[in-house]
Design an enzyme around this catalytic site. Structure first.
Site, mmCIF file in Angstrom:
data_model
loop_
_atom_site.group_PDB
_atom_site.id
_atom_site.type_symbol
_atom_site.label_atom_id
_atom_site.label_comp_id
_atom_site.label_asym_id
_atom_site.label_seq_id
_atom_site.Cartn_x
_atom_site.Cartn_y
_atom_site.Cartn_z
ATOM 1 N N ASP A 82 0.851 -1.191 0.000
ATOM 2 C CA ASP A 82 0.000 0.000 0.000
ATOM 3 C C ASP A 82 0.895 1.252 0.000
ATOM 4 O O ASP A 82 1.844 1.332 0.792
ATOM 5 C CB ASP A 82 -0.876 -0.059 1.270
ATOM 6 C CG ASP A 82 -1.966 0.973 1.291
ATOM 7 O OD1 ASP A 82 -2.428 1.377 0.208
ATOM 8 O OD2 ASP A 82 -2.388 1.360 2.408
ATOM 9 N N HIS A 83 0.611 2.198 -0.871
ATOM 10 C CA HIS A 83 1.357 3.467 -0.934
ATOM 11 C C HIS A 83 2.875 3.286 -1.015
ATOM 12 O O HIS A 83 3.631 3.885 -0.236
ATOM 13 C CB HIS A 83 1.012 4.364 0.266
ATOM 14 C CG HIS A 83 -0.390 4.866 0.251
ATOM 15 N ND1 HIS A 83 -0.827 5.852 -0.608
ATOM 16 C CD2 HIS A 83 -1.486 4.480 0.961
ATOM 17 C CE1 HIS A 83 -2.124 6.073 -0.420
ATOM 18 N NE2 HIS A 83 -2.547 5.237 0.526
ATOM 19 N N ASP A 104 2.857 5.073 -5.337
ATOM 20 C CA ASP A 104 2.139 6.317 -5.072
ATOM 21 C C ASP A 104 2.999 7.506 -5.484
ATOM 22 O O ASP A 104 3.806 8.010 -4.711
ATOM 23 C CB ASP A 104 1.766 6.396 -3.582
ATOM 24 C CG ASP A 104 0.954 7.641 -3.279
ATOM 25 O OD1 ASP A 104 0.766 8.476 -4.192
ATOM 26 O OD2 ASP A 104 0.516 7.802 -2.122
ATOM 27 N N GLY A 181 -7.418 8.548 7.471
ATOM 28 C CA GLY A 181 -7.520 8.755 8.920
ATOM 29 C C GLY A 181 -8.912 9.182 9.348
ATOM 30 O O GLY A 181 -9.904 8.881 8.686
ATOM 31 N N GLY A 209 -8.960 5.851 1.910
ATOM 32 C CA GLY A 209 -9.528 6.646 3.002
ATOM 33 C C GLY A 209 -11.004 6.374 3.217
ATOM 34 O O GLY A 209 -11.791 7.286 3.492
ATOM 35 N N ASN A 230 -10.209 0.890 0.219
ATOM 36 C CA ASN A 230 -9.174 0.722 1.248
ATOM 37 C C ASN A 230 -9.669 1.153 2.627
ATOM 38 O O ASN A 230 -10.148 2.279 2.790
ATOM 39 C CB ASN A 230 -7.956 1.569 0.895
ATOM 40 C CG ASN A 230 -7.102 0.938 -0.172
ATOM 41 O OD1 ASN A 230 -7.524 -0.012 -0.834
ATOM 42 N ND2 ASN A 230 -5.896 1.447 -0.340
ATOM 43 N N ASN A 232 -8.553 1.079 6.835
ATOM 44 C CA ASN A 232 -7.603 0.778 7.906
ATOM 45 C C ASN A 232 -8.088 1.365 9.241
ATOM 46 O O ASN A 232 -8.306 0.647 10.208
ATOM 47 C CB ASN A 232 -6.214 1.322 7.543
ATOM 48 C CG ASN A 232 -5.150 0.869 8.517
ATOM 49 O OD1 ASN A 232 -5.330 -0.101 9.249
ATOM 50 N ND2 ASN A 232 -4.026 1.565 8.551
ATOM 51 N N THR A 233 -8.308 2.686 9.264
ATOM 52 C CA THR A 233 -8.644 3.372 10.520
ATOM 53 C C THR A 233 -9.869 2.779 11.222
ATOM 54 O O THR A 233 -9.854 2.598 12.447
ATOM 55 C CB THR A 233 -8.878 4.872 10.238
ATOM 56 O OG1 THR A 233 -7.689 5.399 9.636
ATOM 57 C CG2 THR A 233 -9.180 5.651 11.506
HETATM 58 O O1 G3H Z 1 -4.332 3.006 1.944
HETATM 59 C C1 G3H Z 1 -5.065 2.793 2.919
HETATM 60 C C2 G3H Z 1 -6.301 3.479 3.096
HETATM 61 O O2 G3H Z 1 -6.495 4.486 2.210
HETATM 62 C C3 G3H Z 1 -6.915 3.512 4.443
HETATM 63 O O3 G3H Z 1 -7.483 4.736 4.799
HETATM 64 O O4 G3H Z 1 -7.293 4.509 7.260
HETATM 65 O O5 G3H Z 1 -8.721 6.263 6.237
HETATM 66 O O6 G3H Z 1 -9.380 3.866 6.109
HETATM 67 P P1 G3H Z 1 -8.275 4.856 6.188
HETATM 68 ZN ZN ZN Z 2 -4.502 5.075 1.190
#
Ligand code: G3H
Ligand code: ZN
Length: 284
Positions: A82-83, A104, A181, A209, A230, A232-233
């Site tokens: 990722d990135h 990225d 985030g 995000g 995607n 994660n947060t």
């Molecule tokens: O690349 C990972 C994501 O874009 C996660 O974004 O943490 O805002 O869900 P997020």
């Molecule tokens: Zn991302």
């Protein structure tokens, strides 16, 4: 490792009108929870590590854990960087068995982003590895990647068309109003822009995000052609909330398995919920 290229998973999603989550691994509990959630819902799976997670866990541990986690999986799994920030990091991931990488170059001028992405595509495709790139710039923070709101910019649909033609990428991450985030205000997605991008490019479109985006907006984005989402947060918050609850309920607890185990269950429940929103359940 028992992995498939990410393009195999995303091209099917593109044709089928659903999206597959790009779910970040932060530690062993995340990996186990995400794999179990995908197995139980019969969903294809994209496991991804940021460079920050790679630094924290270590490449050998990531590869070893993913190997163990996918030994008996019955759903297709891709392991994705990722990135990715440089050609060198990408080569390191490919050498270690990743089946997909993201370069990225979104912070570079257009021509530089094209040049770097093209170079990655040539190297990755030669060994059957998929490539995601990014055009336009998301605000917010993810690990060491921090972009001030004033420096964020939306993806230009015309540029997206040219970028895809010139680079040959498998998937394109676009900026349409999401941020990495925790959101400060209410996120407003530019669906007209997404529609125009999707009319011009036929490859899978990626939404970064996605934590904190309401279910209805996520579903609308998927209906307009987003195939990878995607997250994660949201999962980090689910984990942290459960761990806090366990510690608050029992000040005597000290066994990490009794603290992290419930956290793992909370991640799994949140992943299952997201898989259902995206419609990738039962697609295996
Ligand atoms: O690349 C990972 C994501 O874009 C996660 O974004 O943490 O805002 O869900 P997020
Ligand atoms: Zn991302």
């Amino acid at each position: 490792m028992n992995l498939v290229p990410m393009a195999d998973i995303l091209n099917k999603a593109n044709e089928g009108g659903y999206a597959v989550g790009g779910f970040n691994i932060n530690n062993m509990e995340f990996l186990q929870a995400i794999v179990q959630a995908a197995e139980e819902t019969r969903s294809p799976l994209i496991l991804q590590t940021s460079e920050g997670a790679l630094k924290y866990i270590g490449m050998d541990y990531v590869v070893g854990m993913v190997q163990a986690a996918t030994k008996n999986t019955t759903v297709p799994v891709a392991l994705h960087l990722d990135h990715g920030s440089s050609f060198e990091v990408i080569m390191q991931c490919i050498r270690n068995g990743y089946s997909s990488v993201m370069i990225d170059g979104s912070h570079y001028p257009f021509e530089e982003n094209v040049r770097l992405t093209r170079k990655v595509v040539e190297a990755a495709h030669a060994v059957g590895v998929s490539v995601e790139a990014e055009l336009g710039r998301l605000g917010g923070t993810e690990d060491d990647l921090s972009v001030d709101e004033k420096d964020a910019s939306f993806t230009d649909p015309e540029e997206a068309e040219e970028f895809v033609k010139r680079t040959g990428v498998d998937a394109l991450a676009v900026s349409i109003g999401t941020a990495h985030g925790v959101y400060k205000g209410e996120p407003k997605l530019d669906f007209d822009r997404l529609k125009e991008i999707k009319e011009r490019i036929k490859i899978p479109v990626v939404l970064h995000g996605a934590s904190g985006i309401p279910e209805a907006d996520l579903k609308k984005a998927v209906s307009l052609g987003v195939c990878k989402v995607n997250v994660n947060t949201d999962f980090q918050q689910a984990y942290a909330a459960k761990v806090r609850e366990v510690l608050a309920n029992d000040p005597e607890v000290f066994d990490p398995r009794k603290i992290c185990g419930p956290g793992r269950e909370a991640i799994k429940a949140a992943v299952i919920e997201k898989i259902m929103f995206l419609g990738s359940n039962g697609r295996v």
